[in-house]
Design a protein around this motif. Structure first.
Motif, PDB file in Angstrom:
ATOM      1  N   ALA A  13     -54.608  13.050  -7.013  1.00  0.00           N
ATOM      2  CA  ALA A  13     -54.839  14.472  -6.746  1.00  0.00           C
ATOM      3  C   ALA A  13     -54.066  14.926  -5.502  1.00  0.00           C
ATOM      4  CB  ALA A  13     -56.330  14.747  -6.555  1.00  0.00           C
ATOM      5  N   GLY A  14     -53.316  15.997  -5.659  1.00  0.00           N
ATOM      6  CA  GLY A  14     -52.594  16.581  -4.545  1.00  0.00           C
ATOM      7  C   GLY A  14     -51.208  16.001  -4.313  1.00  0.00           C
ATOM      8  N   SER A  15     -50.852  14.946  -5.018  1.00  0.00           N
ATOM      9  CA  SER A  15     -49.533  14.341  -4.839  1.00  0.00           C
ATOM     10  C   SER A  15     -48.588  14.840  -5.935  1.00  0.00           C
ATOM     11  CB  SER A  15     -49.634  12.815  -4.901  1.00  0.00           C
ATOM     12  OG  SER A  15     -48.350  12.243  -4.829  1.00  0.00           O
ATOM     13  N   PRO A  16     -47.378  15.253  -5.571  1.00  0.00           N
ATOM     14  CA  PRO A  16     -46.452  15.764  -6.579  1.00  0.00           C
ATOM     15  C   PRO A  16     -45.783  14.660  -7.404  1.00  0.00           C
ATOM     16  CG  PRO A  16     -45.409  15.835  -4.424  1.00  0.00           C
ATOM     17  CD  PRO A  16     -46.835  15.383  -4.203  1.00  0.00           C
ATOM     18  N   ASP A  17     -45.775  13.438  -6.897  1.00  0.00           N
ATOM     19  CA  ASP A  17     -45.112  12.337  -7.596  1.00  0.00           C
ATOM     20  C   ASP A  17     -46.134  11.493  -8.346  1.00  0.00           C
ATOM     21  OD1 ASP A  17     -42.572  12.996  -6.509  1.00  0.00           O
ATOM     22  OD2 ASP A  17     -43.138  11.994  -4.632  1.00  0.00           O
ATOM     23  N   PRO A  18     -45.780  11.040  -9.540  1.00  0.00           N
ATOM     24  CA  PRO A  18     -46.724  10.203 -10.283  1.00  0.00           C
ATOM     25  C   PRO A  18     -46.850   8.818  -9.656  1.00  0.00           C
ATOM     26  CG  PRO A  18     -44.642  10.310 -11.446  1.00  0.00           C
ATOM     27  CD  PRO A  18     -44.524  11.239 -10.265  1.00  0.00           C
ATOM     28  N   LEU A  19     -47.991   8.206  -9.883  1.00  0.00           N
ATOM     29  CA  LEU A  19     -48.167   6.806  -9.504  1.00  0.00           C
ATOM     30  C   LEU A  19     -47.505   5.914 -10.547  1.00  0.00           C
ATOM     31  CD1 LEU A  19     -51.941   7.031  -8.566  1.00  0.00           C
ATOM     32  CD2 LEU A  19     -50.040   6.741  -6.962  1.00  0.00           C
ATOM     33  N   PHE A  20     -47.750   6.252 -11.816  1.00  0.00           N
ATOM     34  CA  PHE A  20     -47.225   5.492 -12.950  1.00  0.00           C
ATOM     35  C   PHE A  20     -46.773   6.461 -14.023  1.00  0.00           C
ATOM     36  CE2 PHE A  20     -51.005   3.380 -11.240  1.00  0.00           C
ATOM     37  CZ  PHE A  20     -50.438   2.225 -10.732  1.00  0.00           C
ATOM     38  N   HIS A  35     -41.688   2.339 -22.496  1.00  0.00           N
ATOM     39  CA  HIS A  35     -41.585   1.687 -21.192  1.00  0.00           C
ATOM     40  C   HIS A  35     -42.572   2.287 -20.204  1.00  0.00           C
ATOM     41  CE1 HIS A  35     -38.793   5.129 -20.937  1.00  0.00           C
ATOM     42  NE2 HIS A  35     -39.195   5.200 -19.668  1.00  0.00           N
ATOM     43  N   MET A  36     -42.737   1.576 -19.102  1.00  0.00           N
ATOM     44  CA  MET A  36     -43.621   2.008 -18.037  1.00  0.00           C
ATOM     45  C   MET A  36     -42.826   1.960 -16.746  1.00  0.00           C
ATOM     46  SD  MET A  36     -47.026   0.159 -16.628  1.00  0.00           S
ATOM     47  CE  MET A  36     -46.063  -1.276 -16.280  1.00  0.00           C
ATOM     48  N   GLN A  37     -43.038   2.949 -15.892  1.00  0.00           N
ATOM     49  CA  GLN A  37     -42.388   2.963 -14.587  1.00  0.00           C
ATOM     50  C   GLN A  37     -43.455   3.099 -13.510  1.00  0.00           C
ATOM     51  OE1 GLN A  37     -39.457   6.068 -15.949  1.00  0.00           O
ATOM     52  NE2 GLN A  37     -38.181   4.894 -14.531  1.00  0.00           N
ATOM     53  N   VAL A  38     -43.316   2.308 -12.457  1.00  0.00           N
ATOM     54  CA  VAL A  38     -44.246   2.351 -11.328  1.00  0.00           C
ATOM     55  C   VAL A  38     -43.537   3.079 -10.196  1.00  0.00           C
ATOM     56  CG1 VAL A  38     -45.581   0.995  -9.676  1.00  0.00           C
ATOM     57  CG2 VAL A  38     -45.296   0.178 -12.031  1.00  0.00           C
ATOM     58  N   HIS A  39     -44.106   4.190  -9.782  1.00  0.00           N
ATOM     59  CA  HIS A  39     -43.558   4.967  -8.678  1.00  0.00           C
ATOM     60  C   HIS A  39     -44.301   4.678  -7.387  1.00  0.00           C
ATOM     61  CE1 HIS A  39     -41.001   7.872 -10.952  1.00  0.00           C
ATOM     62  NE2 HIS A  39     -41.754   7.427 -11.930  1.00  0.00           N
ATOM     63  N   ALA A  40     -45.544   4.296  -7.516  1.00  0.00           N
ATOM     64  CA  ALA A  40     -46.417   4.143  -6.349  1.00  0.00           C
ATOM     65  C   ALA A  40     -45.948   3.009  -5.452  1.00  0.00           C
ATOM     66  CB  ALA A  40     -47.844   3.877  -6.800  1.00  0.00           C
ATOM     67  N   HIS A  41     -46.136   3.196  -4.183  1.00  0.00           N
ATOM     68  CA  HIS A  41     -45.938   2.138  -3.203  1.00  0.00           C
ATOM     69  C   HIS A  41     -47.204   1.289  -3.201  1.00  0.00           C
ATOM     70  CE1 HIS A  41     -45.787   0.283   0.799  1.00  0.00           C
ATOM     71  NE2 HIS A  41     -44.481   0.383   0.668  1.00  0.00           N
ATOM     72  N   ARG A  42     -47.075   0.045  -2.872  1.00  0.00           N
ATOM     73  CA  ARG A  42     -48.248  -0.842  -2.896  1.00  0.00           C
ATOM     74  C   ARG A  42     -49.374  -0.340  -2.003  1.00  0.00           C
ATOM     75  NH1 ARG A  42     -47.913  -5.164   1.408  1.00  0.00           N
ATOM     76  NH2 ARG A  42     -46.268  -4.336   2.706  1.00  0.00           N
ATOM     77  N   ASP A  43     -49.026   0.300  -0.879  1.00  0.00           N
ATOM     78  CA  ASP A  43     -50.070   0.809   0.013  1.00  0.00           C
ATOM     79  C   ASP A  43     -50.866   1.930  -0.650  1.00  0.00           C
ATOM     80  OD1 ASP A  43     -49.205  -1.005   1.889  1.00  0.00           O
ATOM     81  OD2 ASP A  43     -48.084   0.469   3.080  1.00  0.00           O
ATOM     82  N   GLU A  44     -50.195   2.767  -1.425  1.00  0.00           N
ATOM     83  CA  GLU A  44     -50.894   3.844  -2.137  1.00  0.00           C
ATOM     84  C   GLU A  44     -51.878   3.266  -3.149  1.00  0.00           C
ATOM     85  OE1 GLU A  44     -47.641   7.413  -2.394  1.00  0.00           O
ATOM     86  OE2 GLU A  44     -47.290   5.636  -3.621  1.00  0.00           O
TER      87      GLU A  44
END
Length: 160
Positions: A13-20, A35-44
Motif C-alpha cells: 500500500a502506498g508504493s508505486p512499484d510492485p513487489l512481485f 514468468h515471475m519478476q521480483v522487484h522488492a528489495h530483501r529489506d522490504e
C-alpha cells in the motif's frame, strides 16, 4: 478460448512499484511466456514478513524474517518448472557457459518433461481431456468400466 496476456502485480500500500509481478504473454519465448519478476528489495520483504507475523497466533520469532522464507508459486504439481527451465534461466539471465549442441539437448528434455506432465494431467482430468479432444474432431469413447480415480482432493492437478 485463450489468454493473450495476464498480469498480476503485488504492491505494498502506498508504493508505486510492485513487489512481485506474475506475468503471462502468449507469444513470448524470451523471456518465457509465463514468468515471475521480483522487484522488492530483501529489506522490504523482511519488513512485510515481520508485519505478517503479528497476525500469526502462538508464534514467536526471535530473528528477522528472510526473503528465502517466501514460497512463491510456480504452477503447481503438474505444471511446475523443470530443471531445463532453470538451466535456460541461468543461460538467459547470467550468461552461463554452454557447450555446442546444449540448446537441442535442453529442448528435447524439456519437451519430454512437458509431455509427461501433460499425460499425467490428462490422467488427473480425463473427462476434460476427452472434451477437448472431441472439440478437435477426435472420436473419444468412454470406457465401459472406468479406471479407478482418486478422490478429487487427492488429484495433484488441482493442488497449489
Amino acid at each position: 478460448m485463450a489468454t493473450d496476456q495476464a498480469d498480476v502485480h503485488v504492491f505494498y500500500a502506498g508504493s508505486p512499484d510492485p513487489l512481485f509481478r506474475f506475468e503471462y504473454v502468449r507469444r513470448s519465448k524470451e523471456p518465457p511466456g509465463a514468468h515471475m519478476q521480483v522487484h522488492a528489495h530483501r529489506d522490504e520483504v523482511a519488513y512485510l514478513l515481520r508485519l505478517a507475523e503479528k497476525g500469526r497466533p502462538k508464534q514467536k520469532f526471535n530473528r528477522l524474517p528472510r526473503l528465502a522464507e517466501l514460497h512463491l508459486p510456480v504452477g503447481g504439481h503438474r505444471m511446475r518448472p523443470a530443471l531445463e527451465d532453470v538451466l535456460l534461466f541461468l543461460k538467459r539471465e547470467f550468461a552461463i557457459d554452454t557447450v555446442d549442441g546444449w540448446k537441442a539437448v535442453i529442448d528435447e528434455h524439456l519437451r519430454s518433461w512437458r509431455l509427461t506432465q501433460l499425460k499425467t494431467a490428462v490422467r488427473d482430468a480425463p473427462d476434460s481431456a476427452a472434451q477437448v479432444l472431441r472439440g478437435l474432431g477426435y472420436t473419444v469413447v468412454e470406457p465401459l468400466v472406468p479406471g479407478v480415480r482418486q478422490a478429487s482432493d487427492e488429484v495433484k492437478l488441482f493442488w497449489p
